[in-house]
Design a protein around this motif. Structure first.
Motif, mmCIF file in Angstrom:
data_model
loop_
_atom_site.group_PDB
_atom_site.id
_atom_site.type_symbol
_atom_site.label_atom_id
_atom_site.label_comp_id
_atom_site.label_asym_id
_atom_site.label_seq_id
_atom_site.Cartn_x
_atom_site.Cartn_y
_atom_site.Cartn_z
ATOM 1 N N SER A 176 -78.521 -65.086 5.004
ATOM 2 C CA SER A 176 -79.315 -64.198 4.158
ATOM 3 C C SER A 176 -78.612 -62.858 3.966
ATOM 4 N N GLN A 177 -77.471 -62.715 4.640
ATOM 5 C CA GLN A 177 -76.715 -61.465 4.551
ATOM 6 C C GLN A 177 -76.028 -61.343 3.201
ATOM 7 N N ASN A 178 -76.144 -60.194 2.597
ATOM 8 C CA ASN A 178 -75.518 -59.960 1.290
ATOM 9 C C ASN A 178 -75.151 -58.488 1.190
ATOM 10 N N ILE A 179 -74.109 -58.104 1.914
ATOM 11 C CA ILE A 179 -73.701 -56.706 1.946
ATOM 12 C C ILE A 179 -73.148 -56.308 0.581
ATOM 13 N N PRO A 180 -73.702 -55.263 -0.035
ATOM 14 C CA PRO A 180 -73.195 -54.827 -1.344
ATOM 15 C C PRO A 180 -71.761 -54.318 -1.217
#
Length: 530
Positions: free
Chosen positions: A31-35
């Motif tokens: 679920s990680q989605n670092i911009p």
């Protein structure tokens, strides 16, 4: 580990592999989605930014402000920052810029006396930063702030560094999962299914996400190197004793200080050297960090796995190949390179564990919590935690219980394995002398699923053995595996037998060479696109 324990762990490993496969099948994606960080400023090392600030090519305010905004951007994904001093940091940055305008300092003086002038840095929460949270993750210490800086923070401030925030830790720094009842859980910068690593995982996650330049952690058994590996950054464990550990929670008694130390964590290898010059500026030990290292004069030894015995999970093929690639890089450049020629014992986990337990004073650590019930009724407290009725985490209580019991060793076992450790240490010192480098895995895999950390606990021996030996060690990011997780290689440099190995500069020089050859840190956003 003792045979019965090894057999039990082997059986549990089979169950673990099945459960891990099922878990990864159910939760196929993180679920990680670092911009992504779009400002070119984030591609510059602290060393380069400090130079540009000194030469007034960029303002300290701009650097500090951009990093504060980046922290705000990523922390909602990570929960890595537990307290901040953003307003104070902005003011201090403006003061730096004003001092440059009025020419209070010339460039040469700043480079020599304040090499971090105007550069932001971050700190593990258990290290005292005046005015910031200083709880150790203990609920009874909630709302407590540090009333003064730890000695290491004073050094960095005197060098011109600007503290921006403090980052999350496991409760009382005991555990591989960054979780405590005060601030909750921190996520891995690359994949939220995996732990950020303990106990400097908040620092590592923030660095891995590109929201910090340089950070300070502490390492008592891999607590800098493992989180650095899991989050794809550099982590360095210096020779113990050269950096004061005053101002750490929990504090270290005299025995623990022999293998516990503060250590820098960075995204770029050259910043390790810069940071170490600052941290050792008041040390009575001269590490000769300004003396260039001639890599051609080094002897490089390597080992692809340190323990294939019963109960130990195997080192992944990717990490084995990674170690071999690093070794071949030096071999192809005409540097003496060979597989470690001494016989490596099959019971490294026992040696590391027994040697640590022989000096680790758990009662000393528990006393600092100031809860007499905890020391007398640890089993009761653990039972309460299983029912959700304790103010302590299961992770901390379980670790304290095992460490207090010296599980699974008897007194004779502790003595036996401690002596074996002394023999192995001596062999390594004799082999490596003053010009040797040892390359081996930091851990057996590229990451640990948060819900299964205890299943891979024995792998900590890969780091802890070198805390026991007192060797400096650095974690070097070597790219990403097929799942987009960081792969690390760890170097261990040893000195002569006559003293502790103070040749930390070899670690730093080799780390920089490997970064140049293999690329170093890869942003999580790039990993997601891979």
């Amino acid at each position: 580990m003792l045979l019965k324990t090894r057999v039990l762990i082997s059986i549990l490993n089979v169950v673990y592999r099945i459960l891990k496969w099922i878990y990864m099948f159910i939760y196929k994606k993180s679920s990680q989605n670092i911009p992504p960080a779009t400002n070119p400023l984030f591609t510059l090392s602290a060393t380069m930014l400090a130079k540009k600030i000194r030469q007034r090519e960029i303002s300290s305010y701009e650097v500090v402000n951009e990093y504060i905004e980046r922290i705000k951007e990523v922390n909602c994904h990570l929960n890595a920052v537990v307290d901040n001093r953003f307003e104070e940091a902005i003011i201090e940055a403006k003061v730096c810029d004003e001092q440059l305008k009025t020419e209070k300092f010339d460039t040469e003086t700043l480079e020599k006396e304040k090499p971090l002038f105007g550069v932001p840095f971050t700190v593990k929460e258990c290290i005292a930063v005046k005015g910031c949270s200083y709880t150790g993750g203990i609920l009874s210490r909630k709302e407590i702030k540090a009333t003064r800086d730890a000695e290491i923070i004073e050094l960095i401030r005197n060098a011109g560094g600007i503290p921006v925030c403090v980052t999350n830790i496991p409760e009382w720094c005991l555990g591989m999962v960054i979780m405590n009842p005060v601030y909750g859980r921190t996520s891995n910068a690359y994949d939220s299914r995996f732990t950020a690593g303990g106990s400097s995982g908040g620092e590592a996650a923030l660095l891995g996400a590109g929201a910090s330049l340089i950070g300070i952690g502490s390492d008592a058994g891999g607590s800098v190197r493992l989180p650095a590996m899991f989050n794809g950054v550099f982590g360095f464990k210096p020779t113990p004793g050269i950096i004061s550990t005053k101002g750490h929670l929990p504090s270290f008694d005299i025995n623990n200080q022999n293998f516990t130390t503060f250590g820098p964590m960075t995204r770029y290898a050259e910043d390790l050297n810069l940071f170490m010059k600052v941290l050792t500026s008041k040390s009575r030990h001269n590490l000769h960090l300004n003396v260039p290292v001639d890599l051609q004069q080094l002897k490089v030894y390597y080992l692809q796995t340190m323990d294939n015995s019963l109960g130990m999970l195997p080192v992944s093929s990717e990490i084995k190949e990674c170690v071999l690639q690093a070794a071949n890089h030096f071999k192809n450049h005409g540097i003496h390179t060979e597989q470690l020629p001494i016989e490596w014992p099959a019971n490294v986990a026992e040696i590391a564990s027994a040697s640590t337990l022989s000096v680790l004073n758990m009662y000393f650590l528990i006393d600092e919590i100031h809860d007499p019930m905890l020391q007398k009724y640890i089993f009761v407290e653990l039972g309460k935690s299983l029912l959700g009725m304790s103010s302590y985490t299961k992770q901390m209580l379980f670790n304290i219980m095992l460490l207090q019991a010296c599980f699974p060793f008897s007194k004779s076992d502790l003595s036996c394995y401690t002596k074996k450790g002394e023999v192995l240490r001596q062999k390594l010192l004799d082999l490596l002398g003053e010009d040797g480098v040892f390359i081996c895995p930091t851990f057996q895999s590229s990451g640990i699923l948060t819900n299964f950390t205890y299943c891979e606990t024995l792998g900590i021996a890969y780091c802890a053995i070198f805390n026991v030996f007192g060797f400096p060690a650095t974690q070097v990011p070597m790219g990403l595996n097929r799942d987009g997780l960081p792969i690390g290689v760890q170097e261990y440099i040893q000195l002569q037998v006559i003293a502790a190995p103070y040749q930390d500069r070899f670690c730093l020089a080799v780390a920089k060479e490997l970064e140049s050859a293999f690329g170093g840190w890869v942003p999580p956003s790039a990993a997601a696109c891979a």
